[in-house]
Design an enzyme around this catalytic site. Structure first.
Site, PDB file in Angstrom:
ATOM      1  N   ASP A  10       0.823  -1.212   0.000  1.00 14.50           N
ATOM      2  CA  ASP A  10       0.000   0.000   0.000  1.00 14.50           C
ATOM      3  C   ASP A  10       0.862   1.270   0.000  1.00 14.50           C
ATOM      4  OD1 ASP A  10      -2.294   1.474   0.034  1.00 14.50           O
ATOM      5  OD2 ASP A  10      -2.774   1.121   2.139  1.00 14.50           O
ATOM      6  N   ASN A  58     -10.320  -2.515  -6.482  1.00 14.39           N
ATOM      7  CA  ASN A  58      -9.446  -1.666  -7.302  1.00 14.39           C
ATOM      8  C   ASN A  58      -9.974  -1.450  -8.734  1.00 14.39           C
ATOM      9  OD1 ASN A  58      -6.393  -2.937  -5.767  1.00 14.39           O
ATOM     10  ND2 ASN A  58      -7.553  -1.094  -5.300  1.00 14.39           N
TER      11      ASN A  58
HETATM   12  C1  FPP Z   1      -1.661   0.188  -3.500  1.00 13.88           C
HETATM   13  O1  FPP Z   1      -1.216   1.524  -3.482  1.00 13.88           O
HETATM   14  C2  FPP Z   1      -1.062  -0.516  -4.607  1.00 13.88           C
HETATM   15  C3  FPP Z   1      -1.749  -1.073  -5.646  1.00 13.88           C
HETATM   16  C4  FPP Z   1      -3.214  -1.037  -5.769  1.00 13.88           C
HETATM   17  C5  FPP Z   1      -1.032  -1.725  -6.732  1.00 13.88           C
HETATM   18  C6  FPP Z   1       0.193  -2.480  -6.335  1.00 13.88           C
HETATM   19  C7  FPP Z   1       0.928  -2.780  -7.553  1.00 13.88           C
HETATM   20  C8  FPP Z   1       2.259  -2.817  -7.712  1.00 13.88           C
HETATM   21  C9  FPP Z   1       3.228  -2.650  -6.602  1.00 13.88           C
HETATM   22  C10 FPP Z   1       2.823  -3.050  -9.040  1.00 13.88           C
HETATM   23  C11 FPP Z   1       2.171  -4.249  -9.708  1.00 13.88           C
HETATM   24  C12 FPP Z   1       3.155  -5.046 -10.351  1.00 13.88           C
HETATM   25  C13 FPP Z   1       3.380  -6.337 -10.132  1.00 13.88           C
HETATM   26  C14 FPP Z   1       4.560  -6.923 -10.731  1.00 13.88           C
HETATM   27  C15 FPP Z   1       2.484  -7.205  -9.340  1.00 13.88           C
HETATM   28  P1  FPP Z   1      -2.263   2.669  -3.761  1.00 13.88           P
HETATM   29  O2  FPP Z   1      -2.248   2.985  -5.203  1.00 13.88           O
HETATM   30  O3  FPP Z   1      -3.599   2.273  -3.210  1.00 13.88           O
HETATM   31  O4  FPP Z   1      -1.638   3.829  -2.931  1.00 13.88           O
HETATM   32  P2  FPP Z   1      -2.406   4.941  -2.096  1.00 13.88           P
HETATM   33  O5  FPP Z   1      -3.143   4.239  -0.996  1.00 13.88           O
HETATM   34  O6  FPP Z   1      -1.300   5.796  -1.607  1.00 13.88           O
HETATM   35  O7  FPP Z   1      -3.310   5.629  -3.051  1.00 13.88           O
END
Ligand code: FPP
Length: 233
Positions: A10, A58
């Site tokens: 996250d 998501n």
């Molecule tokens: C949460 O942060 C993260 C995600 C929804 C996506 C996670 C994905 C990756 C790390 C890359 C994917 C690649 C692979 C190889 C699996 P957020 O966007 O919700 O952050 P925030 O809470 O700060 O908005």
């Protein structure tokens, strides 16, 4: 050392926005940490690593961000398969995979096959994953097995149930020992609800793009200081 580590990655969006970048840049940096955490977990002898890359919720994100996420996943698979194979890392995917864009599904399918003989560590990506959906799916399989005479109601045990969860290919490692969520949020967000029954939780305050090997080792250190009694004394 925990046998199974699960991570809610996250904070990518916040990391990017705090630096004046668009949100997707946080995901790009996040992939670097995925590679690092996979490598370190393997080096430390972890048996299963499960990464929450995309929840069923998501799908509500803007189309542009979704496109970047699927592109990153495909690129990761294409670039890393060789390395995963060399290190004996078997790949699994849990979630409603049929909802993913076809190109991503194809890429994943190829990698799952390519790595199917590996047995040193299980790497699982949770994609379009929801823990309640997984449990409902297992319940449906149980009902179908009972109604078609393959299973007696009196034989339904925790093991019989676990065997019908999406994590069943992890076998003895399916239960989570250590659940980490980065960014300081302290929620499970529908992740591995059944498998976390006896997990220890760690909530480091760093955002995912800052979760280096050193941060992982700090989480492991804290885990090592816990007294796990599994309900005993
Ligand atoms: C949460 O942060 C993260 C995600 C929804 C996506 C996670 C994905 C990756 C790390 C890359 C994917 C690649 C692979 C190889 C699996 P957020 O966007 O919700 O952050 P925030 O809470 O700060 O908005």
């Amino acid at each position: 050392m925990p046998k199974h580590i699960a991570i809610i990655m996250d904070g990518n969006g916040r990391w990017a926005q705090a630096r004046g970048y668009p949100r997707f840049y946080g995901h790009i940096r996040g992939v670097t940490r995925v590679k690092e955490v996979v490598r370190t977990s393997r080096e430390l002898g972890v048996k299963a690593l499960t990464l929450y890359a995309f929840s069923t919720e998501n799908w509500k994100r803007p189309e542009d961000e979704l496109k970047v996420l699927w592109a990153l996943l495909r690129k990761y698979i294409r670039k890393e398969v060789k390395e995963l194979k060399k290190n004996g890392i078997r790949l699994h995917v849990i979630g409603e995979i049929e909802r993913l864009p076809e190109a991503a599904q194809r890429e994943l399918k190829g990698a799952l096959e390519e790595l199917s003989d590996c047995s040193e560590m299980h790497l699982t990506f949770a994609l379009s994953y929801g823990g309640r959906t997984e449990i409902l799916d297992a319940a449906r399989k149980i009902v179908s097995d009972c109604s078609e005479g393959r299973l007696n109601i009196s034989d339904i045990s925790e093991k019989v149930f676990s065997d019908r969860l999406w994590t069943s290919p992890l076998g003895e490692y399916a239960d989570v020992d250590l659940m980490i969520r980065t960014s300081g949020e302290q929620r499970l967000s529908n992740f591995l609800l059944w498998q976390c029954s006896y997990a220890e939780f760690d909530f480091p305050a760093v955002l995912w793009p800052d979760f280096t090997s050193e941060e992982l080792k700090k989480s492991l250190q804290r885990f090592g200081e816990r007294n796990r009694r599994f309900g005993g004394v």
